[in-house]
Design a protein around this motif. Structure first.
Motif, PDB file in Angstrom:
ATOM      1  N   LEU A   4      21.186 118.389  -7.212  1.00  0.00           N
ATOM      2  CA  LEU A   4      20.696 119.223  -6.177  1.00  0.00           C
ATOM      3  C   LEU A   4      20.842 118.349  -5.019  1.00  0.00           C
ATOM      4  CD1 LEU A   4      17.399 120.143  -7.706  1.00  0.00           C
ATOM      5  CD2 LEU A   4      19.276 121.523  -7.590  1.00  0.00           C
ATOM      6  N   LEU A   5      21.308 119.216  -3.971  1.00  0.00           N
ATOM      7  CA  LEU A   5      21.562 118.459  -2.515  1.00  0.00           C
ATOM      8  C   LEU A   5      20.204 118.899  -2.079  1.00  0.00           C
ATOM      9  CD1 LEU A   5      24.851 119.928  -2.008  1.00  0.00           C
ATOM     10  CD2 LEU A   5      24.496 117.689  -2.573  1.00  0.00           C
ATOM     11  N   PRO A   6      20.012 118.191  -0.881  1.00  0.00           N
ATOM     12  CA  PRO A   6      18.702 118.276  -0.077  1.00  0.00           C
ATOM     13  C   PRO A   6      18.628 119.407   0.620  1.00  0.00           C
ATOM     14  CG  PRO A   6      20.071 116.552   1.045  1.00  0.00           C
ATOM     15  CD  PRO A   6      20.853 116.965  -0.277  1.00  0.00           C
ATOM     16  N   SER A   7      17.288 119.838   0.897  1.00  0.00           N
ATOM     17  CA  SER A   7      16.955 120.795   1.828  1.00  0.00           C
ATOM     18  C   SER A   7      16.230 120.271   3.177  1.00  0.00           C
ATOM     19  CB  SER A   7      16.303 121.858   1.179  1.00  0.00           C
ATOM     20  OG  SER A   7      17.097 122.472   0.328  1.00  0.00           O
ATOM     21  N   TYR A   8      16.229 120.775   4.255  1.00  0.00           N
ATOM     22  CA  TYR A   8      15.665 120.018   5.153  1.00  0.00           C
ATOM     23  C   TYR A   8      14.529 120.928   5.925  1.00  0.00           C
ATOM     24  CZ  TYR A   8      20.045 117.580   4.831  1.00  0.00           C
ATOM     25  OH  TYR A   8      21.095 116.896   4.208  1.00  0.00           O
ATOM     26  N   THR A   9      13.354 120.182   6.214  1.00  0.00           N
ATOM     27  CA  THR A   9      12.476 121.051   7.099  1.00  0.00           C
ATOM     28  C   THR A   9      13.324 121.236   8.471  1.00  0.00           C
ATOM     29  OG1 THR A   9      11.394 119.178   8.141  1.00  0.00           O
ATOM     30  CG2 THR A   9      10.448 119.997   6.301  1.00  0.00           C
ATOM     31  N   ILE A  10      12.851 122.186   9.337  1.00  0.00           N
ATOM     32  CA  ILE A  10      13.122 122.322  10.772  1.00  0.00           C
ATOM     33  C   ILE A  10      13.258 120.844  11.638  1.00  0.00           C
ATOM     34  CG2 ILE A  10      12.714 123.561  12.741  1.00  0.00           C
ATOM     35  CD1 ILE A  10      11.902 126.151  11.218  1.00  0.00           C
ATOM     36  N   ASP A  11      12.204 120.229  11.577  1.00  0.00           N
ATOM     37  CA  ASP A  11      12.099 119.176  12.034  1.00  0.00           C
ATOM     38  C   ASP A  11      13.195 117.977  11.586  1.00  0.00           C
ATOM     39  OD1 ASP A  11       9.897 119.768  13.934  1.00  0.00           O
ATOM     40  OD2 ASP A  11       8.383 118.998  12.596  1.00  0.00           O
ATOM     41  N   SER A  46      18.835 124.809   3.794  1.00  0.00           N
ATOM     42  CA  SER A  46      19.573 124.175   2.746  1.00  0.00           C
ATOM     43  C   SER A  46      20.710 123.250   3.160  1.00  0.00           C
ATOM     44  CB  SER A  46      20.131 125.065   1.813  1.00  0.00           C
ATOM     45  OG  SER A  46      21.197 125.896   2.427  1.00  0.00           O
ATOM     46  N   HIS A  47      20.987 122.409   2.364  1.00  0.00           N
ATOM     47  CA  HIS A  47      22.085 121.625   2.606  1.00  0.00           C
ATOM     48  C   HIS A  47      23.638 122.296   3.041  1.00  0.00           C
ATOM     49  CE1 HIS A  47      24.594 117.775   2.728  1.00  0.00           C
ATOM     50  NE2 HIS A  47      25.306 118.295   1.970  1.00  0.00           N
ATOM     51  N   ASP A  48      23.780 123.260   2.291  1.00  0.00           N
ATOM     52  CA  ASP A  48      24.778 124.290   2.396  1.00  0.00           C
ATOM     53  C   ASP A  48      24.662 124.964   3.907  1.00  0.00           C
ATOM     54  OD1 ASP A  48      26.031 123.610  -0.041  1.00  0.00           O
ATOM     55  OD2 ASP A  48      25.135 125.529  -1.220  1.00  0.00           O
ATOM     56  N   ALA A  49      23.761 125.427   3.982  1.00  0.00           N
ATOM     57  CA  ALA A  49      23.290 126.176   5.592  1.00  0.00           C
ATOM     58  C   ALA A  49      23.528 125.110   6.713  1.00  0.00           C
ATOM     59  CB  ALA A  49      21.856 126.656   5.358  1.00  0.00           C
ATOM     60  N   ALA A  50      23.289 124.071   6.166  1.00  0.00           N
ATOM     61  CA  ALA A  50      23.311 122.887   7.502  1.00  0.00           C
ATOM     62  C   ALA A  50      24.872 122.788   7.686  1.00  0.00           C
ATOM     63  CB  ALA A  50      22.618 121.756   7.181  1.00  0.00           C
TER      64      ALA A  50
END
Length: 65
Positions: A4-11, A46-50
């Motif tokens: 699983l790759l990380p997801s990020y908050t907006i901050d 998501s990591h992919d979206a980033a």
């Protein structure tokens, strides 16, 4: 088994990309911000979206050059 790759908050995303929250929301209004997903009661990137966002901005910069 997939990792699983990380997801990020907006901050978190803003800190990683060195953009302010104001700039983030301007990008979203322009339709050029990263895609968001809803997780529980908050929005995450998501990591992919980033990565997709960064690749799209890189392609735009190369086209403009």
């Amino acid at each position: 088994m997939e990792t699983l790759l990380p997801s990020y908050t907006i901050d978190e995303w803003c800190e990683i990309e060195k953009v302010s929250r104001t700039k983030f929301y301007r990008l979203r209004q322009l339709g050029t911000g990263p895609k968001l997903m809803r997780v529980g009661g908050r929005y995450m990137i998501s990591h992919d979206a980033a990565l997709a966002w960064r690749e799209a901005r890189t392609a735009e910069a190369l086209e403009a050059a």
